[in-house]
Motif scaffolding. Structure first.
Motif, PDB file in Angstrom:
ATOM      1  N   LEU A 270      20.003  68.210  92.647  1.00  0.00           N
ATOM      2  CA  LEU A 270      21.441  68.273  92.385  1.00  0.00           C
ATOM      3  C   LEU A 270      22.102  69.150  93.439  1.00  0.00           C
ATOM      4  O   LEU A 270      22.254  70.363  93.255  1.00  0.00           O
ATOM      5  N   PRO A 271      22.507  68.565  94.567  1.00  0.00           N
ATOM      6  CA  PRO A 271      23.207  69.356  95.575  1.00  0.00           C
ATOM      7  C   PRO A 271      24.583  69.775  95.086  1.00  0.00           C
ATOM      8  O   PRO A 271      25.151  69.151  94.187  1.00  0.00           O
ATOM      9  N   PRO A 272      25.151  70.825  95.662  1.00  0.00           N
ATOM     10  CA  PRO A 272      26.472  71.296  95.208  1.00  0.00           C
ATOM     11  C   PRO A 272      27.559  70.236  95.300  1.00  0.00           C
ATOM     12  O   PRO A 272      28.442  70.176  94.439  1.00  0.00           O
ATOM     13  N   THR A 273      27.496  69.380  96.315  1.00  0.00           N
ATOM     14  CA  THR A 273      28.528  68.346  96.452  1.00  0.00           C
ATOM     15  C   THR A 273      28.509  67.380  95.282  1.00  0.00           C
ATOM     16  O   THR A 273      29.572  66.955  94.803  1.00  0.00           O
ATOM     17  N   LEU A 274      27.314  67.029  94.797  1.00  0.00           N
ATOM     18  CA  LEU A 274      27.225  66.102  93.672  1.00  0.00           C
ATOM     19  C   LEU A 274      27.697  66.768  92.387  1.00  0.00           C
ATOM     20  O   LEU A 274      28.379  66.139  91.567  1.00  0.00           O
ATOM     21  N   TYR A 275      27.347  68.030  92.179  1.00  0.00           N
ATOM     22  CA  TYR A 275      27.822  68.704  90.971  1.00  0.00           C
ATOM     23  C   TYR A 275      29.343  68.818  90.982  1.00  0.00           C
ATOM     24  O   TYR A 275      30.007  68.567  89.953  1.00  0.00           O
ATOM     25  N   ASN A 276      29.911  69.176  92.126  1.00  0.00           N
ATOM     26  CA  ASN A 276      31.373  69.293  92.201  1.00  0.00           C
ATOM     27  C   ASN A 276      32.034  67.939  91.939  1.00  0.00           C
ATOM     28  O   ASN A 276      33.075  67.872  91.273  1.00  0.00           O
ATOM     29  N   LEU A 277      31.437  66.855  92.459  1.00  0.00           N
ATOM     30  CA  LEU A 277      31.986  65.528  92.204  1.00  0.00           C
ATOM     31  C   LEU A 277      31.898  65.185  90.723  1.00  0.00           C
ATOM     32  O   LEU A 277      32.861  64.671  90.133  1.00  0.00           O
ATOM     33  N   ALA A 278      30.736  65.457  90.108  1.00  0.00           N
ATOM     34  CA  ALA A 278      30.570  65.168  88.683  1.00  0.00           C
ATOM     35  C   ALA A 278      31.572  65.961  87.846  1.00  0.00           C
ATOM     36  O   ALA A 278      32.136  65.439  86.869  1.00  0.00           O
ATOM     37  N   ARG A 279      31.826  67.203  88.240  1.00  0.00           N
ATOM     38  CA  ARG A 279      32.782  68.030  87.499  1.00  0.00           C
ATOM     39  C   ARG A 279      34.194  67.454  87.603  1.00  0.00           C
ATOM     40  O   ARG A 279      34.937  67.381  86.620  1.00  0.00           O
ATOM     41  N   ARG A 280      34.568  67.012  88.789  1.00  0.00           N
ATOM     42  CA  ARG A 280      35.907  66.455  88.983  1.00  0.00           C
ATOM     43  C   ARG A 280      36.057  65.118  88.256  1.00  0.00           C
ATOM     44  O   ARG A 280      37.107  64.835  87.674  1.00  0.00           O
ATOM     45  N   VAL A 281      35.010  64.289  88.304  1.00  0.00           N
ATOM     46  CA  VAL A 281      35.060  63.010  87.603  1.00  0.00           C
ATOM     47  C   VAL A 281      35.198  63.235  86.103  1.00  0.00           C
ATOM     48  O   VAL A 281      35.998  62.565  85.422  1.00  0.00           O
ATOM     49  N   ALA A 282      34.426  64.165  85.565  1.00  0.00           N
ATOM     50  CA  ALA A 282      34.478  64.441  84.131  1.00  0.00           C
ATOM     51  C   ALA A 282      35.853  64.980  83.725  1.00  0.00           C
ATOM     52  O   ALA A 282      36.412  64.577  82.699  1.00  0.00           O
ATOM     53  N   ASP A 283      36.403  65.877  84.519  1.00  0.00           N
ATOM     54  CA  ASP A 283      37.716  66.434  84.187  1.00  0.00           C
ATOM     55  C   ASP A 283      38.797  65.366  84.238  1.00  0.00           C
ATOM     56  O   ASP A 283      39.729  65.382  83.432  1.00  0.00           O
ATOM     57  N   ARG A 284      38.684  64.441  85.178  1.00  0.00           N
ATOM     58  CA  ARG A 284      39.695  63.391  85.289  1.00  0.00           C
ATOM     59  C   ARG A 284      39.673  62.468  84.083  1.00  0.00           C
ATOM     60  O   ARG A 284      40.702  61.935  83.674  1.00  0.00           O
ATOM     61  N   ALA A 285      38.484  62.277  83.494  1.00  0.00           N
ATOM     62  CA  ALA A 285      38.345  61.330  82.386  1.00  0.00           C
ATOM     63  C   ALA A 285      38.181  62.014  81.039  1.00  0.00           C
ATOM     64  O   ALA A 285      37.833  61.350  80.055  1.00  0.00           O
ATOM     65  N   ALA A 286      38.435  63.328  80.958  1.00  0.00           N
ATOM     66  CA  ALA A 286      38.286  64.069  79.710  1.00  0.00           C
ATOM     67  C   ALA A 286      36.876  63.928  79.150  1.00  0.00           C
ATOM     68  O   ALA A 286      36.683  63.770  77.944  1.00  0.00           O
ATOM     69  N   GLY A 287      35.878  63.950  80.046  1.00  0.00           N
ATOM     70  CA  GLY A 287      34.482  63.793  79.643  1.00  0.00           C
ATOM     71  C   GLY A 287      33.643  64.992  80.006  1.00  0.00           C
ATOM     72  O   GLY A 287      34.150  66.073  80.333  1.00  0.00           O
ATOM     73  N   SER A 288      32.325  64.809  79.943  1.00  0.00           N
ATOM     74  CA  SER A 288      31.362  65.872  80.211  1.00  0.00           C
ATOM     75  C   SER A 288      30.661  65.627  81.539  1.00  0.00           C
ATOM     76  O   SER A 288      30.312  64.490  81.868  1.00  0.00           O
ATOM     77  N   ALA A 289      30.421  66.698  82.278  1.00  0.00           N
ATOM     78  CA  ALA A 289      29.724  66.582  83.556  1.00  0.00           C
ATOM     79  C   ALA A 289      28.290  66.108  83.357  1.00  0.00           C
ATOM     80  O   ALA A 289      27.749  65.390  84.201  1.00  0.00           O
ATOM     81  N   SER A 290      27.666  66.483  82.250  1.00  0.00           N
ATOM     82  CA  SER A 290      26.286  66.051  82.006  1.00  0.00           C
ATOM     83  C   SER A 290      26.207  64.540  81.818  1.00  0.00           C
ATOM     84  O   SER A 290      25.226  63.908  82.218  1.00  0.00           O
ATOM     85  N   ASP A 291      27.252  63.934  81.221  1.00  0.00           N
ATOM     86  CA  ASP A 291      27.270  62.476  81.085  1.00  0.00           C
ATOM     87  C   ASP A 291      27.362  61.809  82.449  1.00  0.00           C
ATOM     88  O   ASP A 291      26.746  60.766  82.693  1.00  0.00           O
ATOM     89  N   VAL A 292      28.134  62.386  83.358  1.00  0.00           N
ATOM     90  CA  VAL A 292      28.248  61.833  84.702  1.00  0.00           C
ATOM     91  C   VAL A 292      26.920  61.957  85.439  1.00  0.00           C
ATOM     92  O   VAL A 292      26.456  61.000  86.086  1.00  0.00           O
TER      93      VAL A 292
END
Length: 673
Positions: A93-115
């Motif tokens: 899990l590189p930092p770029t992927l975690y940051n992307l997952a966090r942004r995707v989850a926030d945009r969709a009112a979801g969880s980063a772990s689901d992403v």
């Protein structure tokens, strides 16, 4: 007990290492980083990006997670649980992927772990050990001749090569034709364009991520790339792969050497190093919309990724979706037309003559007969099977199952009707409207169409291509190819004629975007025709037919977007679907209005009761402008977390409130109240 990450204060001793961990849990209240102490035995292996197992005292068990980052603190008074184990020393899990997952989850009112569950494949021990013991991959630059040829292909679209090198967001209308490669294989012109863009980007030492809807598109891109780039630069990622193969491909994307990733919707998360280009092909295909939570479209993920990595983003298709057209109009995308306009020969055929009873007008029938003397002919139909719709012979009411009320269908010629839901065979059927006892086949699926055309053209080879009979490619010899929409195989040299049937029935589907979808189905089929071959659309008139005949899909998307803006429908606005128990839903909507006072007073539609739910549940739609996106999704996500916390506290006080009920889905393609 783990604590959420916070600023470290105090100095009661030497600093101790702390791991900040994202738990792999579906519980929304755990969607944050938790601090754990790192024992001395894990100090070397507990690096950012590795998989770990940690204790969760509130649940009394050990859970999986990702170590996102390390830190130090001197406050030894704060109680911290220790890491239970480091599952693997491989940082996945590189930092770029975690940051992307966090942004995707926030945009969709979801969880980063689901992403991350979608982005990071399950660990395969053998594949990981093989990777750790293999040498670091080294990729040679593409040959100069291949780069020169790729630049010539890109030159057909002025400023495309410059836009890719500059990291722009580009919208391109693909040329609707097939191309024969040097090895004799036939692919779509769009695949050659994508391969050229990838070759130029790889020659610059940067990685490429290519996202396509299904395996047929993927095979075309891989065929177009073969011989242009080194084989060890190609990484394939899709659901057809075994677990070890997919995990091995994921590990390859983590290497420093540049690569070209070709895969389906989850490939958009591929954590390539120094990404120079992300390509989305045919973004209107529903296969690119993620059905699993949080349900973010691959196009939207690519937009967030491009914004973070400053790579180029290329979206192309034979049609223009209203989503991309909106981005073009606001200047977020740059539209690049081809230097030379190429369009198929589309003919709109009337259905007023006697042959209309057979679904094919006489002019189209003659065109098919003439084309069969030269090569294969494609016939696109609406549905698979033999007779997907069965009605009462007396009153024409749709026939329903006597057991579950599902629709009846006939799967094979000569077989009795059966229910499409429960699969029961039907005997002694009686119409609920007129009490009639005789059935009538009201529609023709792919197999019934094949029977009819086989009798109309005796001695002609007939090929059925649908979900049950997948066909990827047909030879260049006379044949009738009966294909459902989206399942059309590619023909060597292109089809000598394309016949589009059942267009009027396709348009009857209850879908907000059915017009846009039909234009995409017809355009993709028309693009498979050989140069100069006729494309015949039957039974459809109006703006859609004109857009296909004149090949002006972007203009139709602009008109469609303008109509939706007046009605406040997506994508002119964003829409969130909120479901839950009536009281919980009421509180969430009240909280939303309080936290986002600038929201339109008519933004909330509903709530309305969901029929057939026990206990009762309600649903509401929230329409909001893109500028309100962060505030609205943040408020709805907070309501989901609060509901989950209340549900957990109520578990010991009775069965009436045993779990959280509030659910939020953002950017649903076809929202219904």
């Amino acid at each position: 007990m783990p604590q959420p990450g916070s600023e470290m204060t105090g100095a009661s001793g030497p600093a101790r290492p702390v791991a900040r961990v994202l738990l792999d849990s579906p519980l929304p209240q755990l969607d944050r980083l938790f601090d754990y102490a790192i024992p001395p035995e894990f100090d070397e292996s507990a690096m950012p990006g590795v998989r770990v197992r940690v204790p969760l005292r509130t649940a009394g068990r050990v859970v999986d997670g990702f170590l996102v980052e390390r830190g130090e603190e001197t406050d030894h008074e704060r109680p911290l649980s220790e890491l239970d184990s480091v599952v693997s020393p491989m940082p996945v899990l590189p930092p770029t992927l975690y940051n992307l997952a966090r942004r995707v989850a926030d945009r969709a009112a979801g969880s980063a772990s689901d992403v991350l569950r979608l982005a990071v494949p399950k660990r395969m021990v053998r594949a990981e050990k093989a990777w750790l013991h293999s040498p670091e991959p080294v990729v040679e630059a593409p040959h100069a001749d291949a780069v020169r040829t790729a630049e010539e292909v890109l030159a057909a679209f002025p400023h495309l090569a410059e836009g890719i090198r500059a990291g722009e967001r580009l919208a391109v209308d693909a040329t609707p034709r097939v191309v024969e490669l040097a090895d004799g294989a036939t692919v779509g012109s769009w695949a050659v364009l994508i391969a050229a863009a990838a070759t130029v980007t790889l020659a610059a030492g940067r990685s490429v991520v290519i996202v396509v809807p299904d395996y047929r598109d993927q095979d075309q891109v891989m065929t177009a790339l073969a011989g242009r780039v080194p084989p060890n630069a190609l990484v394939q990622s899709d659901a057809r792969q075994s677990g070890p193969s997919r995990y091995g491909a994921y590990l390859r994307t983590l290497a420093a050497a540049p690569c070209i990733v070709v895969g389906n919707r989850s490939a958009v998360y591929a954590p390539t190093t120094n990404t120079g280009l992300v390509v989305i092909w045919d973004d209107g295909d529903p296969l690119l919309a993620e059905p699993l939570s949080p349900g973010v479209h691959a196009r939207d993920v690519a937009l967030l990724r491009q914004e973070s990595e400053q790579s180029a983003l290329l979206v192309l298709g034979h049609t223009r979706t209203t989503d991309v057209e909106r981005l073009v109009q606001i200047g977020w995308f740059r539209h690049l037309p081809a230097a030379r306009r190429v369009t198929p020969r589309v003919i709109l055929t009337a259905t007023s003559d006697a042959v209309a009873q057979a679904r094919i007008p006489s002019s189209a029938f003659q065109a098919v007969r003439d084309a069969l003397t030269e090569g294969p002919v494609l016939v696109q139909v609406a549905r698979p099977g033999y007779a997907p719709v069965v009605v009462c012979s007396s009153c024409r009411a749709p026939a329903r199952c006597l057991h579950c009320s599902g629709p009846l269908r006939v799967r094979r010629q000569g077989r009795p009707p059966e229910c499409a839901w429960c699969g029961r065979g039907i005997a002694g059927w009686q119409c609920a409207v007129c009490e009639g006892q005789h059935l009538r086949l009201a529609s023709s699926g792919s197999e019934r169409t094949a029977d009819e055309l086989g009798r109309a053209f005796p001695g002609t080879r007939v090929i059925v291509a649908d979900g049950e009979h997948p066909v990827a490619r047909v030879e260049h010899r006379p044949a009738l190819v009966i294909a459902t929409r989206g399942a059309e195989p590619i023909a060597d040299g292109g089809y000598r004629a394309v016949l589009l049937l059942d267009g009027d029935r396709m348009l009857l589907a209850e879908d907000l975007r059915i017009g846009e979808a039909c234009l995409r189905w017809w355009s993709n089929a028309a693009a498979l025709a050989a140069p100069g071959a006729p494309v015949l659309l039957t039974g459809v008139a109006g703006p859609l037919a004109r857009a296909l005949a004149t090949w002006t899909q972007p203009a139709h998307a602009r008109a469609e977007l303008a109509d939706r803006a007046v009605l406040h429908l997506p994508p002119a606005v964003r829409v969130a679907v909120v479901e839950g128990e009536p009281r919980t839903l009421h509180d969430a909507l009240a909280q939303l209005r309080a936290e986002v006072p600038s929201l339109d007073p008519e933004a909330v539609l509903g709530p309305s009761e969901i029929l057939g739910e026990d206990p009762p549940r309600s649903r509401a739609l929230v329409r909001f402008d893109y500028g309100h996106g962060k505030a609205v999704t943040g408020s709805l996500r907070a309501a989901v977390i609060a509901d989950a916390v209340r549900a957990r506290r109520a578990r010991g006080r009775g069965p009436a409130r045993s779990r959280n009920t509030l659910r939020v889905r953002v950017d649903v393609p076809d929202p219904e109240l």
